[in-house]
Scaffold this motif. Structure first.
Motif, PDB file in Angstrom:
ATOM      1  N   GLY A 135       5.910   3.475 -10.911  1.00 29.86           N
ATOM      2  CA  GLY A 135       6.798   4.084  -9.921  1.00 29.86           C
ATOM      3  C   GLY A 135       8.249   4.070 -10.382  1.00 29.86           C
ATOM      4  O   GLY A 135       8.963   5.070 -10.271  1.00 29.86           O
TER       5      GLY A 135
ATOM      6  N   ALA B 288       8.041   5.484  -4.610  1.00 24.48           N
ATOM      7  CA  ALA B 288       7.105   4.947  -3.618  1.00 24.48           C
ATOM      8  C   ALA B 288       5.771   5.679  -3.662  1.00 24.48           C
ATOM      9  O   ALA B 288       4.705   5.062  -3.683  1.00 24.48           O
ATOM     10  CB  ALA B 288       7.721   5.036  -2.224  1.00 24.48           C
TER      11      ALA B 288
ATOM     12  N   ARG C 130       0.832  -1.193   0.000  1.00 26.01           N
ATOM     13  CA  ARG C 130       0.000   0.000   0.000  1.00 26.01           C
ATOM     14  C   ARG C 130       0.875   1.254   0.000  1.00 26.01           C
ATOM     15  O   ARG C 130       0.528   2.281  -0.569  1.00 26.01           O
ATOM     16  CB  ARG C 130      -0.911  -0.019   1.239  1.00 26.01           C
ATOM     17  CG  ARG C 130      -2.101   0.907   1.175  1.00 26.01           C
ATOM     18  CD  ARG C 130      -3.049   0.639   2.346  1.00 26.01           C
ATOM     19  NE  ARG C 130      -2.347   0.602   3.629  1.00 26.01           N
ATOM     20  CZ  ARG C 130      -2.000   1.681   4.324  1.00 26.01           C
ATOM     21  NH1 ARG C 130      -2.284   2.868   3.866  1.00 26.01           N
ATOM     22  NH2 ARG C 130      -1.368   1.566   5.477  1.00 26.01           N
ATOM     23  N   LEU C 131       2.029   1.158   0.660  1.00 20.53           N
ATOM     24  CA  LEU C 131       2.929   2.305   0.743  1.00 20.53           C
ATOM     25  C   LEU C 131       3.864   2.419  -0.464  1.00 20.53           C
ATOM     26  O   LEU C 131       4.667   3.334  -0.554  1.00 20.53           O
ATOM     27  CB  LEU C 131       3.775   2.203   2.018  1.00 20.53           C
ATOM     28  CG  LEU C 131       3.010   2.303   3.332  1.00 20.53           C
ATOM     29  CD1 LEU C 131       3.928   1.976   4.495  1.00 20.53           C
ATOM     30  CD2 LEU C 131       2.430   3.701   3.496  1.00 20.53           C
ATOM     31  N   GLY C 132       3.758   1.445  -1.371  1.00 20.91           N
ATOM     32  CA  GLY C 132       4.609   1.483  -2.553  1.00 20.91           C
ATOM     33  C   GLY C 132       6.062   1.130  -2.269  1.00 20.91           C
ATOM     34  O   GLY C 132       6.956   1.437  -3.049  1.00 20.91           O
TER      35      GLY C 132
ATOM     36  N   ARG D  83      -2.086   2.890  -6.507  1.00 25.50           N
ATOM     37  CA  ARG D  83      -2.794   1.782  -5.849  1.00 25.50           C
ATOM     38  C   ARG D  83      -4.001   2.277  -5.075  1.00 25.50           C
ATOM     39  O   ARG D  83      -4.972   1.557  -4.904  1.00 25.50           O
ATOM     40  CB  ARG D  83      -1.847   1.045  -4.899  1.00 25.50           C
ATOM     41  CG  ARG D  83      -0.893   0.150  -5.639  1.00 25.50           C
ATOM     42  CD  ARG D  83      -0.278  -0.920  -4.754  1.00 25.50           C
ATOM     43  NE  ARG D  83       0.595  -1.723  -5.587  1.00 25.50           N
ATOM     44  CZ  ARG D  83       1.897  -1.865  -5.379  1.00 25.50           C
ATOM     45  NH1 ARG D  83       2.456  -1.303  -4.330  1.00 25.50           N
ATOM     46  NH2 ARG D  83       2.619  -2.608  -6.184  1.00 25.50           N
TER      47      ARG D  83
ATOM     48  N   THR E 226       3.731   4.850  -6.848  1.00 28.58           N
ATOM     49  CA  THR E 226       3.156   3.512  -6.749  1.00 28.58           C
ATOM     50  C   THR E 226       1.997   3.483  -5.752  1.00 28.58           C
ATOM     51  O   THR E 226       0.933   2.933  -6.033  1.00 28.58           O
ATOM     52  CB  THR E 226       4.245   2.512  -6.314  1.00 28.58           C
ATOM     53  OG1 THR E 226       5.364   2.656  -7.198  1.00 28.58           O
ATOM     54  CG2 THR E 226       3.742   1.079  -6.378  1.00 28.58           C
ATOM     55  N   ALA E 227       2.205   4.116  -4.614  1.00 24.98           N
ATOM     56  CA  ALA E 227       1.177   4.120  -3.567  1.00 24.98           C
ATOM     57  C   ALA E 227      -0.079   4.863  -4.029  1.00 24.98           C
ATOM     58  O   ALA E 227      -1.201   4.386  -3.841  1.00 24.98           O
ATOM     59  CB  ALA E 227       1.733   4.750  -2.299  1.00 24.98           C
TER      60      ALA E 227
END
Lengths: 229, 100
Positions: B69, B91, A162-164, B98, B94-95
């Motif tokens: 990302g 990060a 979730r935090l990538g 999502r 990507t986050a």
């Protein structure tokens, strides 16, 4: 062989650089621990592993192969091969250090990308050694706090996807080889190695795509127009 | 991560630095092509690890938010952004994707 910028002004490590180094290794350390523990390694073992191996690249390569269903030795081989980078860094660092076998061994053993990059830009052997250790101190500080936080507070972070966080390490690696990719040969080797891995991934036994990406080096050498450098 | 892996990787990682500094270095000085090849190994191999971490899920290829990302990271590396900016942007991108 040696990376001698000679006339370039030698940047010395400022406090901001030191902090950047520490923060960088901190974030790598946290990410690695969270991923290791997510993959089923016990917290204590993950902490020990990252303390003694101290190579996020090798550990991630190992995990990637295990993740793909590869055998233990294939995963270890992949982890060792990606660490050839450190050996090559030591090649450029060691001759630039002050004489004395022990101090050369000690510094060589700690060759990483940022500390060697900063150290070899110093004009004198003593300067090389001094900036090398100052950078190294920042890395160690960040790394050990990072793996400590990742190990013992990783749960607080919650779902790492979730935090990538899964994008953090490939991004970090890209930054690490960024300068190499700016050279013509480096770009060819990188693209060829990446493509080889991509094509082989679905078919070849796990671990092999990383090992066979070495073919990218051969392609770069064969394609390069330079006769002999 | 097995105990075998921890021991083998520790020896492999630290040992290669010693080998590089004290065995391979002097050897390569007399072999320029080999030295060039050695210098290119990280580009090829690390790129392979990047590919694996970015688009692989086990043995299948998956093109998901990670790729976006890492693509942003690539752009920033090309533009010579500071390391920490590169990593955080990857990060966050990507986050955010999502979370959509």
């Amino acid at each position: 062989m040696s990376t001698e910028p000679a006339v370039a002004p030698a940047p010395r490590l400022s406090l901001a650089d030191f902090a950047t180094m520490a923060i960088t290794f901190f974030s790598l350390g946290v990410t690695l621990q969270v991923v290791l523990i997510d993959n089923g390694t016990s917290a204590m073992r993950a902490f020990v592993a990252s303390s003694v191996i101290f190579s996020a690249t090798s550990q991630f390569a190992y995990l990637a192969v295990i993740d793909a269903g590869g055998g233990e030795w294939a995963a270890i081989l992949a982890g060792v091969i990606v660490a050839t980078r450190f050996g090559i860094l030591a090649v450029s660092l060691t001759p630039r250090l002050p004489d004395g076998t022990l101090r050369r061994v000690a510094a060589s053993l700690n060759a990483f990308d940022p500390n060697v990059a900063i150290a070899v830009q110093q004009p004198t052997a003593d300067g090389v050694e001094r900036e090398f250790w100052r950078t190294t101190a920042g890395m160690y500080l960040g790394w050990f706090i990072g793996i400590g936080v990742g190990t013992f507070l990783g749960d607080v972070l919650g779902d790492t996807q979730r935090l990538g966080l899964d994008a953090v390490f490939p991004a970090a690696l890209l930054a690490i080889i960024g300068n190499l990719l700016r050279t013509a040969d480096g770009r060819v080797a990188g693209i060829a190695g990446g493509l080889l891995c991509l094509v082989l991934l679905p078919f070849a036994p796990a671990g092999l795509p990383i090992i066979l990406s070495l073919g990218g080096v051969a392609i770069a050498i064969l394609l390069s127009k330079e006769p002999e450098s | 991560m097995s105990v075998l892996a921890i021991v083998a990787l520790t020896v492999g990682v630290w040992g290669q630095r010693l080998a590089g500094g004290f065995l391979v270095g002097p050897l390569l000085e007399r072999r320029p092509t080999l030295a060039r090849a050695a210098g290119l190994i990280p580009a090829a191999v690390v790129m392979a690890v990047i590919v694996q971490l970015t688009v692989a899920n086990g043995k299948s290829l998956v093109f998901d938010e990670r790729l976006a990302g890492v693509a942003v990271a690539g752009l920033l590396v090309w533009r010579r952004a500071p390391f920490i900016v590169v990593v955080l942007s990857a990060a966050v991108t990507t986050a955010l994707l999502r979370a959509l």
